[in-house]
Design an enzyme around this catalytic site. Structure first.
Site, PDB file in Angstrom:
ATOM      1  N   LEU A  63       0.814  -1.221   0.000  1.00  0.00           N
ATOM      2  CA  LEU A  63       0.000   0.000   0.000  1.00  0.00           C
ATOM      3  C   LEU A  63       0.846   1.269   0.000  1.00  0.00           C
ATOM      4  O   LEU A  63       0.310   2.365  -0.188  1.00  0.00           O
ATOM      5  CB  LEU A  63      -0.914   0.015   1.233  1.00  0.00           C
ATOM      6  CG  LEU A  63      -1.712  -1.262   1.527  1.00  0.00           C
ATOM      7  CD1 LEU A  63      -2.552  -1.079   2.780  1.00  0.00           C
ATOM      8  CD2 LEU A  63      -2.585  -1.656   0.342  1.00  0.00           C
ATOM      9  N   TYR A 113       2.268  11.226 -11.677  1.00  0.00           N
ATOM     10  CA  TYR A 113       1.746  10.310 -10.660  1.00  0.00           C
ATOM     11  C   TYR A 113       1.248   9.033 -11.320  1.00  0.00           C
ATOM     12  O   TYR A 113       1.590   7.913 -10.916  1.00  0.00           O
ATOM     13  CB  TYR A 113       0.622  10.973  -9.872  1.00  0.00           C
ATOM     14  CG  TYR A 113      -0.075  10.040  -8.903  1.00  0.00           C
ATOM     15  CD1 TYR A 113       0.623   9.457  -7.842  1.00  0.00           C
ATOM     16  CD2 TYR A 113      -1.428   9.730  -9.051  1.00  0.00           C
ATOM     17  CE1 TYR A 113      -0.007   8.593  -6.950  1.00  0.00           C
ATOM     18  CE2 TYR A 113      -2.067   8.871  -8.166  1.00  0.00           C
ATOM     19  CZ  TYR A 113      -1.352   8.303  -7.124  1.00  0.00           C
ATOM     20  OH  TYR A 113      -1.978   7.443  -6.259  1.00  0.00           O
ATOM     21  N   LYS A 117       2.756   5.146 -11.038  1.00  0.00           N
ATOM     22  CA  LYS A 117       1.952   4.017 -10.580  1.00  0.00           C
ATOM     23  C   LYS A 117       1.943   2.905 -11.628  1.00  0.00           C
ATOM     24  O   LYS A 117       2.017   1.708 -11.287  1.00  0.00           O
ATOM     25  CB  LYS A 117       0.519   4.464 -10.271  1.00  0.00           C
ATOM     26  CG  LYS A 117       0.391   5.483  -9.158  1.00  0.00           C
ATOM     27  CD  LYS A 117       0.899   4.960  -7.826  1.00  0.00           C
ATOM     28  CE  LYS A 117      -0.053   4.016  -7.154  1.00  0.00           C
ATOM     29  NZ  LYS A 117       0.383   3.648  -5.781  1.00  0.00           N
ATOM     30  N   ASN A 142     -11.331   7.487  -6.249  1.00  0.00           N
ATOM     31  CA  ASN A 142     -11.133   8.431  -5.146  1.00  0.00           C
ATOM     32  C   ASN A 142     -11.715   7.833  -3.871  1.00  0.00           C
ATOM     33  O   ASN A 142     -12.930   7.623  -3.764  1.00  0.00           O
ATOM     34  CB  ASN A 142     -11.826   9.761  -5.461  1.00  0.00           C
ATOM     35  CG  ASN A 142     -11.245  10.410  -6.702  1.00  0.00           C
ATOM     36  OD1 ASN A 142     -10.230  11.087  -6.644  1.00  0.00           O
ATOM     37  ND2 ASN A 142     -11.886  10.193  -7.852  1.00  0.00           N
ATOM     38  N   PRO A 293     -46.524  10.541  37.261  1.00  0.00           N
ATOM     39  CA  PRO A 293     -47.488   9.612  37.878  1.00  0.00           C
ATOM     40  C   PRO A 293     -48.917  10.135  37.811  1.00  0.00           C
ATOM     41  O   PRO A 293     -49.178  11.317  38.075  1.00  0.00           O
ATOM     42  CB  PRO A 293     -46.999   9.506  39.327  1.00  0.00           C
ATOM     43  CG  PRO A 293     -45.524   9.765  39.238  1.00  0.00           C
ATOM     44  CD  PRO A 293     -45.378  10.811  38.169  1.00  0.00           C
ATOM     45  N   GLY A 294     -49.834   9.250  37.425  1.00  0.00           N
ATOM     46  CA  GLY A 294     -51.253   9.599  37.378  1.00  0.00           C
ATOM     47  C   GLY A 294     -51.684  10.320  36.114  1.00  0.00           C
ATOM     48  O   GLY A 294     -52.884  10.577  35.927  1.00  0.00           O
TER      49      GLY A 294
END
Length: 381
Positions: A63, A113, A117, A142, A293-294
């Site tokens: 890599l 580049y 490669k 990308n 409550p209630g």
């Protein structure tokens, strides 16, 4: 297996290493790979480390590379010369390990580049022929995903970082189309290759799929919508495999450390509170209801809207009645025994806190609340 990873501290390397470690440590049992050791090699290592690792590795993920040099010559030094060094050391040890290289779609273009490669690919292919070693060349689009460095060579990472941190983004041409590939898809395919069943190969080049094509303007709008969603409470498209789902996961990884939380608007009165949590176009909305409550809440019915109630704390009574009937149906609910109660259409219903503490109910409705069409009609049970 002993696995060598060059460029282990880079974006792809970090994601791959973390995945392989999970497999090695038995945390990921979805893969049938017995990993004895992971040799991580990067700029902080020495050539002696590489000599040692190439001596007994069983698979190489290559890599390492250069994509943002200070001088053009660094392209060829990082992408070609280092590949030659790696191959020569494997040959020196008579190591026929398969090699997977992360190349670029730029390899088919006429720039330094891309040419560097391409040369690296060709050298590796020749090495494979001479050594009778399997070579996997992946020309990646990308890339984006967690741990990708912003303001470097990824527009997605840069925009996610900028939007998450309240900074502006620049778009030169919103109509330019960008091919994107998600890091988890890349790592998944790399592991497939490690297991010996990579994706289809075209003219010697292996592919990572899917590749998502999107215009820059659309990409910017999606990323901006993630920040806005905290106010609208909307959730992006979470369909499995969707680009939006992958982008949202990426965006969250760039949030500042003090911005992981955000407040919700609590509608509070003497009965308790009601707070909307999540809204979606396709799957309705989720809210949190707190009753003292209630207290009795509800006392209404709907034509088409349906709901699900889940009491997670406290004790309650849920009552139903078909508006054309006198029969009252009752369900006792409690946070001690979680169960979902479906609220049918055409039935007026309520929920009563019969306990001595606040009762907390998670409520799901199959549609977002629309004040122009509330589909809610008062009628006591």
């Amino acid at each position: 297996m002993k696995i060598l990873i060059t460029g282990a501290n880079g974006f792809v390397g970090k994601n791959l290493v973390s995945t392989l470690k999970n497999i090695k440590d038995g945390k990921d049992r979805t893969r049938n790979i017995d990993i004895e050791d992971i040799y991580s090699y990067d700029v902080d290592n020495t050539i002696n480390d590489l000599k040692k690792y190439t001596g007994d590795c069983d698979f190489v993920f290559h890599l390492a590379g250069i994509n943002r040099p200070k001088d053009i010559s660094e392209f060829y030094q990082g992408n070609v010369t280092f590949t030659e060094t790696l191959c020569s050391l494997l040959k020196e040890h008579n190591n026929k390990s398969p090699i997977l290289i992360s190349s670029s779609i730029q390899a088919s273009k006429d720039n330094d580049y891309g040419k560097s490669k391409k040369e690296g690919e060709e050298y590796l292919l020749n090495h494979g022929k001479k050594m009778n070693s399997k070579v996997y060349i992946y020309r990646l689009a990308n890339l984006f995903g967690k741990w990708c460095r912003p303001n470097y060579n990824s527009v997605t990472a840069t925009w996610c970082y900028n939007v998450a941190n309240g900074k502006d983004i620049q778009i030169n041409d919103p109509n330019v189309e960008l091919p994107l590939c998600y890091i988890d898809d890349v790592v998944d395919e790399f592991i497939n290759a490690l297991e010996g069943h990579p994706a289809a190969c075209k003219e010697g080049i292996y592919e990572v799929t899917p590749v998502h094509y999107i215009k820059l303007g659309e990409l910017a709008d999606i990323i901006k919508s993630f920040k806005e969603s905290r106010g609208t409470l909307s959730v992006p498209n979470m369909k499995e495999g969707s680009l939006e789902k992958k982008l949202y996961s990426t965006y969250l990884s760039y949030l500042p450390k003090d911005k992981f939380s955000y407040p919700l608007k609590m509608n509070i009165d003497q009965r308790g509170s009601f707070t909307e949590f999540i809204k979606t176009e396709e799957y309705g909305q989720v809210s949190v209801n707190v009753s003292k409550p209630g207290i009795t809440k509800g006392q209404h019915w709907h034509h088409s809207k349906n709901e699900k109630f889940l009491v997670v704390s406290g004790k309650g009574l849920i009552q139903f009645r078909d508006i054309y009937s006198d029969e009252v149906i009752e369900y006792y609910v409690s946070g001690d025994k979680l169960e979902v109660i479906d609220i049918p259409t055409g039935y007026t219903h309520n929920i009563i806190n019969i306990g001595e503490t606040d009762m907390v109910t998670i409520m799901w409705a199959n549609e977002k609340f629309d004040p122009e069409h509330p589909d809610t009609y008062y009628e006591e049970v």
